[in-house]
Scaffold this active site. Structure first.
Site, short mmCIF file in Angstrom:
data_model
loop_
_atom_site.label_atom_id
_atom_site.label_comp_id
_atom_site.label_asym_id
_atom_site.label_seq_id
_atom_site.Cartn_x
_atom_site.Cartn_y
_atom_site.Cartn_z
N GLU B 145 -2.48 14.31 -15.07
CA GLU B 145 -2.46 14.80 -13.69
C GLU B 145 -1.35 15.85 -13.51
O GLU B 145 -0.23 15.64 -13.97
CB GLU B 145 -2.19 13.63 -12.74
CG GLU B 145 -2.27 14.01 -11.27
CD GLU B 145 -1.91 12.85 -10.34
OE1 GLU B 145 -1.24 11.91 -10.79
OE2 GLU B 145 -2.32 12.91 -9.16
N LYS B 220 -8.99 14.98 -5.69
CA LYS B 220 -8.51 13.60 -5.56
C LYS B 220 -8.91 12.99 -4.22
O LYS B 220 -8.58 13.53 -3.16
CB LYS B 220 -6.99 13.63 -5.70
CG LYS B 220 -6.29 12.30 -5.75
CD LYS B 220 -4.80 12.53 -6.11
CE LYS B 220 -4.00 11.27 -6.20
NZ LYS B 220 -2.65 11.52 -6.77
N CYS B 257 -5.60 9.52 -10.45
CA CYS B 257 -4.39 8.71 -10.17
C CYS B 257 -4.61 7.54 -9.21
O CYS B 257 -5.24 6.55 -9.57
CB CYS B 257 -3.27 9.63 -9.70
SG CYS B 257 -1.63 8.83 -9.80
#
Lengths: 416, 416
Positions: B145, B220, B257
């Site tokens: 990331e 995300k 994440c």
């Protein structure tokens, strides 16, 4: 499968041989004990941090239980372990400490014994373990899935349906006395016979309140159709939704067995406000043992609640051999139920597991305030974007659902 | 937190001390190595069965990589490990073998270095690791990331926004050359600058096809607001849904994440048909390390796909100290990013993890046929009852949602 290569004991309960089998050790009692016996203390502590989720500041403390409970454990030969999860002290709420118990056990008599004898024997076997829970001050106690009978669904024989009982049946009455005596909520997962709906069978957990009253029931939501788990031969998917039971000691729910593989099932109990979700199960060695701690702990983390996982123990030999849809010859047993009951906490901690072989009572103290503490800390509810998923699932249900796929336009181009 | 009590190296990259700290060992490289170094082989094998989900019949084999890749690993001092998951051979489909790679790394220069130097240095650092992947015949490669920059969001300083790049920016161009050269799909998670929408920032994964073309992007979905993870200061929840990218080597998706804490996010990629879901992350010691393997493995099991989990390594020291909302004094670092990148398979197996301290390339061969084999075996899709949950979520979204709670009518009765 870890099949019946063990030694048959007095009661027909098969015990796996201690020691080495097929080049691997199978006779160890629990992962936790295997590691603690074979690692230096400092290494074991760090392994525990990762495997049990115990951070340096937050040790899992053992609880001292009364001698009367220990005496029952010695006399009736069941394991007795007790731990305490920690939580932060809050300034505006008192701690909400609850003592919770899980019972795992093997069957009491061989499956060939007369059914009435089997029923009597399982009552006699469980009595002292429930007494030990009561003597220990347990507030909420959960028994294993279909505790009244062998897990006979692998046979596909309908005669085992005789073990089914209505919600107010003999097993409930048996437990109501203990609930009243010990001021203890008891969760009783049985094969239910729904007399008012044409004798329909369900896989059901009955919630008995601490005054001995029946608070309600929940019926298993997801039914396996895998390997020897031919349960759909006996009962269908439950019709009770995802109830959370508000008891004198906290809000509890029951995710029965195979439902643990469904993250949405865990989620729904969480959305309805559960603080402890029990997962009474019956599952065997090679099929599920590596998944066993993962799914429960993930549920506890993702939903900010405690989870109590129970699995029965022992190998159950049935009168008539059966096949398992895997091309292998018929065999009389289901494989080894590996016990390993344990608790998981919302902060990723978990207790060591009970034995893989022995009956046991696992007790844990928990402050239910920890649930909200973790919700406030991680904010999973706030950041969950449920509107995306409500929409996604509604679209997915349509027969003409089109997945969101972006294809590489050069997919079929040869590499240069 | 595992704070910066380590030794500062030449590049300002802090390495934890090997050995004992606070009474616990923290210098070990990975759980897998710690156990294999301290347990007898037969005990280690059984522990592996439970912890890595490796059943007796299904060993995880190591792959022999070409000398050129090993030479790059030695010369540039990064770890290189390679394993192969097994699957059943089918009678009507050929195996669909794919070689997949994950890269974890620390930053290349101190955060105090000029930004342009930091960018150049990270390109220089990653080049040889990507070359090693190419030399090893990796088909799909995923970086960590925000790989282009320090994970500076904890500072809440807006100057780090300078590292943001458009989808066709410098970092993408850098990787497109490798993708084309090695016939390799590359997933590049960066801080994205959306110039066409008023310079909006996003946390984005760009999918570069094996011909060097940009196939698409995913933003995300879930943004943390916890501890030092103040990412909502920089970017909002993504608006790209749950795309699955159909590449030359399989259907892939990216759960960035914090999205790993959301079972519904994992589910949605699964419903859209993903066979491998990557989870490029940046996460630190005490906050998440015990949760790290659980969530990824649970996702792989529940959704019958492979998961590739990546976490950066090292401790990043920032120029200006900052507080963390925990009442503790200001400090200049985020804690230790513990690496530990690994793969999980749908049958509950997983690979050992890369180091907790060192840059590394983890490679795994996988037969994508295993996904459908597990779907057929366990039937999670068939038994999922999505209609219940679509309805539940739709009801939950309403401000006047009433949870399904059954209260004990004797709740307030005193015990007799």
């Amino acid at each position: 499968m870890e099949k019946s290569e063990g030694i048959e004991g007095e009661n027909g309960i098969t015990e796996e041989k201690q020691g080495f089998k097929d080049g691997s050790i199978c006779g160890y009692d629990s992962l936790h004990r295997l590691l603690s016996a074979n690692l230096k203390p400092q290494i074991f502590q760090e392994v525990s941090r990762l495997i049990l989720g115990l951070n340096c500041g937050r040790a899992l403390e053992t609880i001292v239980l009364p001698e009367s409970a220990k005496a029952l454990s010695s006399k009736h030969d069941f394991e007795l372990q007790a731990f305490s999860f920690s939580a932060d002290k809050e300034l505006l709420r008192e701690p909400r400490l609850v003592r919770v118990g899980l019972i795992q056990n093997s069957i009491a008599l061989p499956t060939t014994a007369p059914f009435l004898d089997q029923k009597k024997a399982i009552f006699e076997k469980l009595g002292p373990i429930i007494d030990a829970a009561g003597a220990s001050g347990v507030n909420i106690l959960c028994l294993q899935e279909a505790w009244l009978m062998p897990f006979a669904f692998c046979t596909r024989e309908k005669r085992w349906c005789e073990f089914a009982e209505p919600v107010n049946g003999e097993s409930t009455q048996f437990l109501q006395e203990f609930a009243h005596k010990y001021n203890m909520v008891i969760i009783s997962p049985i094969l239910e016979r729904d007399v008012n709906h044409g004798e329909t069978l369900w896989n059901t957990a009955i919630i008995i309140g601490n005054h001995g009253n029946v608070v309600g029931k929940h019926r298993k939501n997801h039914i396996p159709r895998v390997g020897d788990f031919n349960e759909s031969t006996y009962y269908m998917e439950g019709n009770t939704g995802h109830p959370v039971f508000e008891t004198a000691f906290g809000k509890i729910a029951v995710n029965i067995c195979y439902g643990r593989h469904h993250p949405l099932n865990w989620l729904a109990f969480g959305l309805n406000g559960a603080e402890i979700v029990f997962n009474p199960s019956a599952t065997v060695g090679e099929l599920s043992e590596p998944m066993w701690p993962i799914e429960a702990r993930n549920a506890a983390i993702a939903n900010s609640y405690f989870v109590g996982s129970i699995n029965r123990v022992g190998t159950e030999i049935f009168p008539n051999p059966f096949t398992s849809g895997d091309g292998k010859p018929q065999h009389p047993d289901f494989g080894h139920f590996y016990g390993s009951s344990h608790f998981s906490a919302p902060d990723a901690a978990c207790t060591p597991s009970l034995s893989r072989f022995k009956d046991g009572l696992l007790i844990s103290d928990m402050d239910l305030n920890l649930c909200r503490q973790l919700k406030d800390k991680w904010g999973f509810r706030m950041t969950a974007r449920y509107e995306l998923y409500a929409d996604m699932l509604a679209r997915y249900l349509k027969p003409d659902f089109e997945p969101q796929v972006i294809s590489d336009p050069l997919l079929h181009k040869k590499s240069s």
